[in-house]
Scaffold this active site. Structure first.
Site, PDB file in Angstrom:
ATOM      1  N   HIS A 156       6.934  16.394 -16.152  1.00  0.00           N
ATOM      2  CA  HIS A 156       8.483  15.428 -16.591  1.00  0.00           C
ATOM      3  C   HIS A 156       9.089  15.707 -15.263  1.00  0.00           C
ATOM      4  O   HIS A 156      10.401  15.493 -15.190  1.00  0.00           O
ATOM      5  CB  HIS A 156       9.031  16.846 -17.510  1.00  0.00           C
ATOM      6  N   SER A 277      13.337  -3.650   7.074  1.00  0.00           N
ATOM      7  CA  SER A 277      14.911  -3.610   6.643  1.00  0.00           C
ATOM      8  C   SER A 277      15.140  -4.759   7.743  1.00  0.00           C
ATOM      9  O   SER A 277      15.864  -4.557   8.100  1.00  0.00           O
ATOM     10  CB  SER A 277      15.754  -3.066   5.842  1.00  0.00           C
ATOM     11  N   LYS A 283      15.805   1.811   7.744  1.00  0.00           N
ATOM     12  CA  LYS A 283      14.887   1.617   6.776  1.00  0.00           C
ATOM     13  C   LYS A 283      13.639   1.217   7.206  1.00  0.00           C
ATOM     14  O   LYS A 283      13.414   0.698   8.127  1.00  0.00           O
ATOM     15  CB  LYS A 283      14.662   0.160   5.548  1.00  0.00           C
ATOM     16  N   GLU A 290       4.914   0.482  -2.765  1.00  0.00           N
ATOM     17  CA  GLU A 290       4.821  -0.330  -3.935  1.00  0.00           C
ATOM     18  C   GLU A 290       4.304  -1.568  -4.409  1.00  0.00           C
ATOM     19  O   GLU A 290       3.721  -2.514  -5.478  1.00  0.00           O
ATOM     20  CB  GLU A 290       6.395  -1.446  -3.704  1.00  0.00           C
TER      21      GLU A 290
END
Ligand code: ARG
Length: 461
Positions: A156, A277, A283, A290
């Site tokens: 979980h 970024s 970043k 992704e």
């Protein structure tokens, strides 16, 4: 442009129809297998006497020369051609003249395209399996270095029990192992020869299908010509396997995304496999992970598309089937790139083992072991669970960790606790004792790794 099938038509095909029905933009990549299959067909036609051996020889030589010219960039396909099959036949006619027209004896584009697709897919499966194997090798080798690296195991997404990084990585090894088994099994059904089925009903020429099958490395010939030209279940089957590979990769990708956040900090992805970024200078984004996660959607879409394309098609060949290649090629490319990029990203990752260890300390993931301690002293597990639940509550209220408790504190909850209880809940101990086969102890994982090595050493697919 003159059509191979122009004879019975009085008026020109509308340009919009030509554009709508053409597939050269998608199927051009079949050129190599198309030529290979045509050579095998021509050789066989020569052998059985449907063509003279001079005719067969001239066709074969012409096709070989065309293949070489394409491979070396001397030929570019006419973008207005209908498909790769007609284009290669046109090129052959250009090169050797009218005898080229004999190649299509006892053959149809229907059995031709089914043959090409199977050949192309067979090789795509082999290349994909190689790529997966390399990723598996990386997993095994890296796991072996981290038998004692402790991190929280999750259920979980909550800290559950400590596991080793080796154990965690090996979980993905087994997913990929089953993926490869599925692909190998799928390959067996791909590897049958449609050629000789002609348009749909077979042919009156005395073909030797077995000879063609053997030359092209097929295990056997398709037994029913209607089925051979019109089913694409082998495409669907591959797409299902591919969707599962992507699904597995997406889970690993998701973990890398989570683990590379400052909140987890378990891994640092290399600059060379991340992006920045345009506005936030600090970043470093895990875009590769992704995109792997995101591209599952494409491959599942390919699978769905192929199934729906096939559904309720009457026998035998229908033009709908031409759509199979868009789905197939998209999935082949996407999965292969995703596996390769996952490997690249992992092979440059830095594992932050200190952070992993910190994450385990004081996280109560050793609570089960404290309960198990009481069980060994004869307490029923349910009761032990209850007792330890109260100990955890005591710690939470006092801002304490389980492993920092003294024996006298533990004894307030049960007089069965002795000094060795404290030892039993140290993270290292908790890991060590899970020795069951498949468990997370270094010994058990070592055994798992040995078994894994046998599997990847013993086969090449
Ligand atoms: N481009 C077609 C395909 O990929 C080749 C077969 C065409 N057959 C036909 N009868 N029109 O399916």
């Amino acid at each position: 442009m003159s059509k191979l099938w122009g004879g019975r038509f009085e008026r020109e095909t509308d340009r919009a129809v030509e554009a709508f029905t053409a597939s050269i933009g998608v199927d051009a990549r079949l050129w190599e297998v198309d030529i290979r299959a045509s050579i095998a067909h021509a050789r066989m036609l020569g052998r059985v006497g449907v063509l003279t051996s001079e005719e067969a020889q001239s066709i074969i030589a012409g096709l070989q020369a065309i293949a070489q010219d394409i491979a070396e960039g001397r030929i570019t396909f006419n973008p207005n051609a209908e498909d790769v099959h007609t284009e290669i036949e046109r090129l052959l006619t250009e090169r050797i003249g009218a005898v080229a027209g004999k190649l299509h004896t006892a053959r149809s584009r229907n059995d031709q395209v089914a043959t090409d697709t199977r050949l192309y897919l067979r090789e795509g499966i082999d290349a994909l399996c190689e790529e997966i194997l390399r990723l598996q090798e990386w997993l095994v080798n890296t796991a072996e270095q981290h038998l004692h690296t402790i991190l929280p195991g999750f259920t979980h997404l909550q800290h559950a029990q400590p596991v080793s990084l080796a154990h965690h990585l090996m979980a993905y090894f087994w997913m990929l192992q089953r993926d490869r088994e599925r692909l190998r099994d799928c390959r067996r059904r791909v590897n049958h020869l449609p050629l000789g089925s002609a348009a749909l009903a077979g042919t009156s020429f005395p073909l030797d299908r077995e000879m063609v099958a053997q030359e092209l490395g097929f295990e056997g010939v398709c037994e029913n010509s209607l089925d051979a030209v019109s089913d694409r279940d082998f495409v669907v089957e591959f797409l299902a396997c591919a969707a599962l590979v992507m699904t597995h990769l997406s889970r690993l990708a998701e973990e890398l995304i989570l683990w590379s956040t400052p909140e987890f900090g378990f891994v640092e992805l290399d600059d060379s496999v991340t992006t920045g970024s345009s506005i936030m200078p600090q970043k470093k984004n895990p875009d590769v992970a992704e995109l792997i996660r995101g591209r599952v959607g494409r491959v599942v879409g390919d699978l769905t598309g192929a199934l729906v394309m096939l559904k309720a098609l009457p026998l035998s060949y229908n033009r709908d089937l031409q759509e199979d290649k868009g789905f197939l090629f998209d999935a082949l490319d996407t999965v292969r790139d995703s596996v390769a990029l996952m490997h690249l990203m992992l092979s440059r990752a830095q594992w932050r083992t200190e952070r992993m260890k910190q994450a385990v300390s004081g996280d109560f993931s050793n609570a089960t072991d404290l309960a198990d301690y009481l069980v060994r002293k004869g307490v029923p597990f349910r009761q032990a669970h209850e007792v330890v639940g109260r100990v955890v509550q005591y710690c939470l209220k006092g801002g304490r960790t389980l492993e920092s408790l003294q024996v006298d504190e533990l004894r307030q909850f049960s007089d069965l606790f002795d000094a060795d209880a404290v030892q039993a809940i140290q993270p290292e101990t908790v890991l060590q004792v899970r020795r069951t086969r498949g468990g997370t102890s270094p010994d058990a994982v070592q055994e798992q790794i040995a078994h894994a090595r046998q599997l990847i050493g013993g086969d090449n697919h």
